[in-house]
Every structure is written in C-alpha cells, then in structure tokens.
Design a protein around this motif. Structure first.
Motif, mmCIF file in Angstrom:
data_model
loop_
_atom_site.group_PDB
_atom_site.id
_atom_site.type_symbol
_atom_site.label_atom_id
_atom_site.label_comp_id
_atom_site.label_asym_id
_atom_site.label_seq_id
_atom_site.Cartn_x
_atom_site.Cartn_y
_atom_site.Cartn_z
ATOM 1 N N LEU A 28 0.826 -1.205 0.000
ATOM 2 C CA LEU A 28 0.000 0.000 0.000
ATOM 3 C C LEU A 28 0.863 1.259 0.000
ATOM 4 C CD1 LEU A 28 -2.794 -0.987 2.578
ATOM 5 C CD2 LEU A 28 -2.890 -1.081 0.078
ATOM 6 N N PHE A 29 1.996 1.208 0.701
ATOM 7 C CA PHE A 29 2.904 2.353 0.751
ATOM 8 C C PHE A 29 3.559 2.565 -0.615
ATOM 9 C CE2 PHE A 29 2.374 1.057 5.097
ATOM 10 C CZ PHE A 29 2.420 2.218 5.830
ATOM 11 N N ILE A 30 3.956 1.475 -1.253
ATOM 12 C CA ILE A 30 4.592 1.589 -2.572
ATOM 13 C C ILE A 30 3.595 2.115 -3.595
ATOM 14 C CG2 ILE A 30 5.657 0.281 -4.453
ATOM 15 C CD1 ILE A 30 6.874 -1.560 -2.375
ATOM 16 N N ASN A 31 2.364 1.613 -3.552
ATOM 17 C CA ASN A 31 1.338 2.083 -4.491
ATOM 18 C C ASN A 31 1.010 3.559 -4.295
ATOM 19 O OD1 ASN A 31 1.184 -0.506 -5.512
ATOM 20 N ND2 ASN A 31 -0.612 -1.076 -4.301
ATOM 21 N N ALA A 32 1.166 4.045 -3.059
ATOM 22 C CA ALA A 32 0.891 5.453 -2.762
ATOM 23 C C ALA A 32 2.104 6.343 -3.032
ATOM 24 C CB ALA A 32 0.458 5.600 -1.307
ATOM 25 N N GLY A 33 3.178 5.749 -3.535
ATOM 26 C CA GLY A 33 4.388 6.519 -3.831
ATOM 27 C C GLY A 33 5.264 6.759 -2.628
ATOM 28 N N MET A 34 4.989 6.092 -1.510
ATOM 29 C CA MET A 34 5.798 6.255 -0.303
ATOM 30 C C MET A 34 6.806 5.105 -0.230
ATOM 31 S SD MET A 34 3.012 7.571 2.490
ATOM 32 C CE MET A 34 4.318 7.876 3.675
ATOM 33 N N PHE A 35 7.893 5.273 -0.933
ATOM 34 C CA PHE A 35 8.949 4.262 -0.936
ATOM 35 C C PHE A 35 10.290 4.966 -1.115
ATOM 36 C CE2 PHE A 35 7.480 4.714 -5.319
ATOM 37 C CZ PHE A 35 8.674 4.924 -6.007
ATOM 38 N N LYS A 44 18.545 -1.622 -6.356
ATOM 39 C CA LYS A 44 17.738 -0.401 -6.276
ATOM 40 C C LYS A 44 16.246 -0.742 -6.162
ATOM 41 C CE LYS A 44 21.476 1.966 -6.628
ATOM 42 N NZ LYS A 44 22.017 2.614 -5.409
ATOM 43 N N ASN A 45 15.960 -1.728 -5.338
ATOM 44 C CA ASN A 45 14.569 -2.122 -5.133
ATOM 45 C C ASN A 45 13.798 -1.046 -4.374
ATOM 46 O OD1 ASN A 45 15.180 -4.582 -6.335
ATOM 47 N ND2 ASN A 45 15.647 -5.569 -4.375
ATOM 48 N N LYS A 46 12.494 -0.969 -4.642
ATOM 49 C CA LYS A 46 11.637 -0.037 -3.918
ATOM 50 C C LYS A 46 11.322 -0.612 -2.533
ATOM 51 C CE LYS A 46 9.366 1.837 -8.053
ATOM 52 N NZ LYS A 46 8.072 2.019 -8.760
ATOM 53 N N ILE A 47 11.580 0.193 -1.516
ATOM 54 C CA ILE A 47 11.341 -0.238 -0.139
ATOM 55 C C ILE A 47 10.303 0.675 0.487
ATOM 56 C CG2 ILE A 47 12.383 -0.577 2.140
ATOM 57 C CD1 ILE A 47 14.999 -1.208 0.758
ATOM 58 N N LYS A 238 13.563 -4.676 4.908
ATOM 59 C CA LYS A 238 12.419 -4.841 4.004
ATOM 60 C C LYS A 238 11.509 -3.618 4.036
ATOM 61 C CE LYS A 238 12.433 -9.802 4.983
ATOM 62 N NZ LYS A 238 13.415 -9.700 6.097
ATOM 63 N N VAL A 239 11.637 -2.806 5.101
ATOM 64 C CA VAL A 239 10.832 -1.584 5.237
ATOM 65 C C VAL A 239 11.706 -0.486 5.840
ATOM 66 C CG1 VAL A 239 8.657 -2.844 5.544
ATOM 67 C CG2 VAL A 239 10.007 -2.187 7.553
ATOM 68 N N PHE A 240 11.358 0.760 5.558
ATOM 69 C CA PHE A 240 11.945 1.925 6.217
ATOM 70 C C PHE A 240 10.925 2.475 7.202
ATOM 71 C CE2 PHE A 240 14.638 2.821 2.206
ATOM 72 C CZ PHE A 240 15.623 1.961 2.658
ATOM 73 N N VAL A 241 11.402 2.931 8.363
ATOM 74 C CA VAL A 241 10.471 3.318 9.428
ATOM 75 C C VAL A 241 10.002 4.762 9.293
ATOM 76 C CG1 VAL A 241 11.396 1.623 11.011
ATOM 77 C CG2 VAL A 241 12.377 3.933 10.993
ATOM 78 N N GLY A 242 10.807 5.639 8.678
ATOM 79 C CA GLY A 242 10.414 7.025 8.480
ATOM 80 C C GLY A 242 10.503 7.871 9.737
#
Length: 395
Positions: A28-35, A44-47, A238-242
């Motif tokens: 959901l984060f990747i689809n919303a452009g939050m990666f 260079k994978n999207k995380i 696998k994820v960034f916490v932000g």
C-alpha cells in the motif's frame, strides 16, 4: 501487579499482530508513492517508507485497550476514581498520538527542519498542562558540593516547563539524526526502552511505585510493537520506518520521563544521541556545509561502508568554521584532506566517526557496533544513576 501481567499478554498479541500486519500492508505504501531506495545497497529495489506508522498505531490501540483493564476496578467506585492518574494516561496517549499524526505528515510532505522543532513542542502541550494541574513541581535538588552556595534546592518556575518542552524536542529529533542504516533507529530505541524498563523494575518497590508502574504501562506495549518492527527493519531491511517512528519513539520516552518524574535519568540513556548531536552541531547550524544525506558511502566493489564527505571552499569559510575544523582536528575527530582551494572532510555524525576510528565495515556490523555502544552507554548511565549519584545527592 496483575495488571502488568495482563499487559504483557496483550503486548505479546500486539507483537504478533504487528509482525503479521507489516508485510501485508507494505504494498500500500509503494502504491501510494511512499517508498525509498536503500543507498547502502547495490540493488535499487523499492522499499516501503514510513512503515513506523503501523507499529505506532498498534502501540496506541494496545494502550487504548488496556485502559478498561487498568481502571476497570476503579470504575466501580466513582467516588474514589483516580482522576489524576487517568488524566495523565490520556494526556500521554494524546501527545504520542499527535506525534504519530505529525510524523506521518512529515513523511508525506517532507517538512523543513524548522517545523521538525515546532511539531514536538505543540504535541507536548497536553502533557505540560496535565503536569501543571497534577504536580506543578518546578524544583531542582542541588548537588551536595554546590549546596554551600545555592542551598538544598532551587525553584526555577516557568523555566522548568521550557526544559520539559525542550526535552520532547530533543528526544524526537535525537533519534532522527542518528539514523540512515538498516535497524539503527529501531535498534537504539529498543535499547533505550529496555534500559528504562529495567530502571522501572528496580525502582518499582520504592516510594514512587505508581510513577514507575505508569511508565511500564506505556513502555511494555511500545517495546512489543517496536521489536516486531525491528524484525522487518533489520539488515537487509524490508521496510523503512520514516520520521513517524522517530517522533513516536522520542515522545514516548519524553512522556514517561516527564510524568514519571525521572526526566534526567531518561537523558542519561540518551548518551550516544547527545554525543551525536554535539558532534553534528557544526553541520546542523551550517558552520560546515551540510548535505541533505549524511549517510555513509557504500562501495559495491567491497560491499563495505566508508565515511561520507563534504567539501568546504576555503574562500567561503567563516571564522567559526576554521575554529571548528582546527578543534576537531586537534582531537582527531575528523578525517581531512585539502588542497589549495578546498577542504574535504567527513560528515560529522557518530556513524561516520565510527567508520573513521574502526575502518570500513559492512552495514550490519556497523549497526551492531553502534547498538553495542548504545548498550554500554546504558551501563554507564546506571553507574551514574546509582553508585555515583550518592556522592552528589542524599540517599
């Protein structure tokens, strides 16, 4: 103590729920452009970015669910209901909830640094109001060696509230600037939380048992959800916490420190963050050029991290810049190369300082080294808090 046992079981469920929820929602984060892209990796994978909002939400939901448990018996007797304790818990959760919202807004909108200082101040206002209504204690106990001149204690009045507001600002941003490699933000928060929990357990049988029980009511569910987040944020992440996670963590520590009356002890557990902040001051205040990212430099050939660097043009240097470089060079805190026109030096973060002193290393080894340092600093904090404190304060 039965309430703590029930809270432990509830927190265990929150750990399992967070662990299951994170991989199911990352798309959901990747689809919303939050990666983001991991700059310390060859791929260079999207995380997914800002996933700390998931653990933060589960943490708050766990605390909300625990309210009827801890106050359930008191609801039967409305005449003797502990309104002050109930107000403290609600104010604490409100401040944390505000930081969750504001932190997520920062991740989405990429706010400027001036707002990063303002947001924790605003979020701490409910906390300070409840402190004023319930306690309004603004007195500092003077260390024994200074009592001949200053007396036993001193009341600093409104300045104490400024101190508490600054504590909230420092805790939220200190974790945020000691970051950038897999597992570091979450790992250091786990070590700090565990240190405070151990301190609470040591002190819970004393006169302030209610305050330390309150701290455990907040920190146990926080620790459970954070450990689940660490599992997914550990190398390879696998994820960034932000910024969301950093803000929630910092406010959580500030909340328990202020409302449980051990804010100075909380600061002792932030020794690495204090060191990093002091070391970073020249770049944070732009005495030395500060790039947007001060992450270590990754080499794909060796799969190791090296200190990242910034360039200073000599003709543009201020007097304070020259003084800073001279002082840091004297104590071997920077690695400098220069020519006739410019100076190249490492970015001034604790992460880069470790790489200067210990040499290039893998990302996971660097994270482990920094977390070991965090744990050692917690041991030093306990040494200061107990054996050494008796020389400066009455037992």
């Amino acid at each position: 103590m039965w309430s703590l046992f029930l809270l432990f079981l509830l927190s265990l469920l929150s750990y399992l729920f967070t662990d299951e929820l994170i991989p199911k929602l990352d798309h959901l984060f990747i689809n919303a452009g939050m990666f983001g892209i991991d700059l310390c990796k060859a791929n260079k994978n999207k995380i997914p970015e800002a996933v700390g909002v998931i653990s933060g939400c589960v943490f708050l939901i766990t605390c909300f669910m625990f309210i009827p448990i801890v106050f359930g018996y008191d609801l039967m007797d409305r005449e003797h209901f502990p309104h002050n304790e109930f107000a403290e818990l609600l104010a604490a959760l409100l401040s944390i909830c505000c930081m969750l919202l504001l932190g997520f807004a920062d991740d989405v909108l990429d706010l400027r640094w001036r707002y990063k200082l303002l947001l924790p101040t605003i979020a701490s206002l409910p906390l300070l109001v409840v402190y004023y209504v319930n306690f309004n204690s603004t007195t500092f106990v003077i260390p024994i060696p200074l009592r001949h001149w200053l007396g036993t204690s001193i009341d600093i009045g409104f300045l104490y509230y400024i101190y508490m507001g600054m504590l909230a600002v420092f805790c939220t941003n200190a974790i945020n600037i000691l970051a950038g490699i897999n597992g570091l933000e979450v790992g250091q928060s786990v070590v700090i939380a565990l240190s405070i929990v151990i301190f609470n357990i040591i002190e819970i049988s004393g006169d302030q048992h209610k305050a330390h029980t309150f701290s455990l009511h907040i920190l146990i569910p926080y620790l459970a959800t954070t450990l689940a987040l660490l599992k997914h944020n550990w190398y390879p992440s696998k994820v960034f916490v932000g910024d969301t996670f950093c803000y929630v963590s910092g406010m959580t520590f500030a909340v328990v420190g202020i409302l449980s009356h051990f804010s100075k002890t909380v600061l002792l557990f932030f020794l690495p963050q204090i060191i990093n902040f002091v070391y970073s001051v020249p770049q944070l205040f732009h005495f030395i050029p500060c790039p947007r990212h001060r992450l270590p430099k990754y080499s794909a050939e060796t799969d190791l991290l090296y200190p990242s660097r910034t360039i200073i043009v000599k003709k543009d240097m201020l007097f304070i810049s020259k003084l800073t470089i001279k002082f840091a060079s004297l104590f071997r805190l920077v690695d400098i190369t220069e020519d006739s026109e410019s100076i190249m030096m490492n970015n001034m973060t604790l992460i880069n300082l470790f790489l200067i002193k210990c040499g290039p290393m893998s990302e996971v080894r660097l994270t482990i080294s920094l977390l070991i340092f965090q744990a050692c600093c917690s041991c030093i904090a306990f040494l200061i808090r107990y054996p050494m404190a008796s020389y400066f304060y009455d037992k």
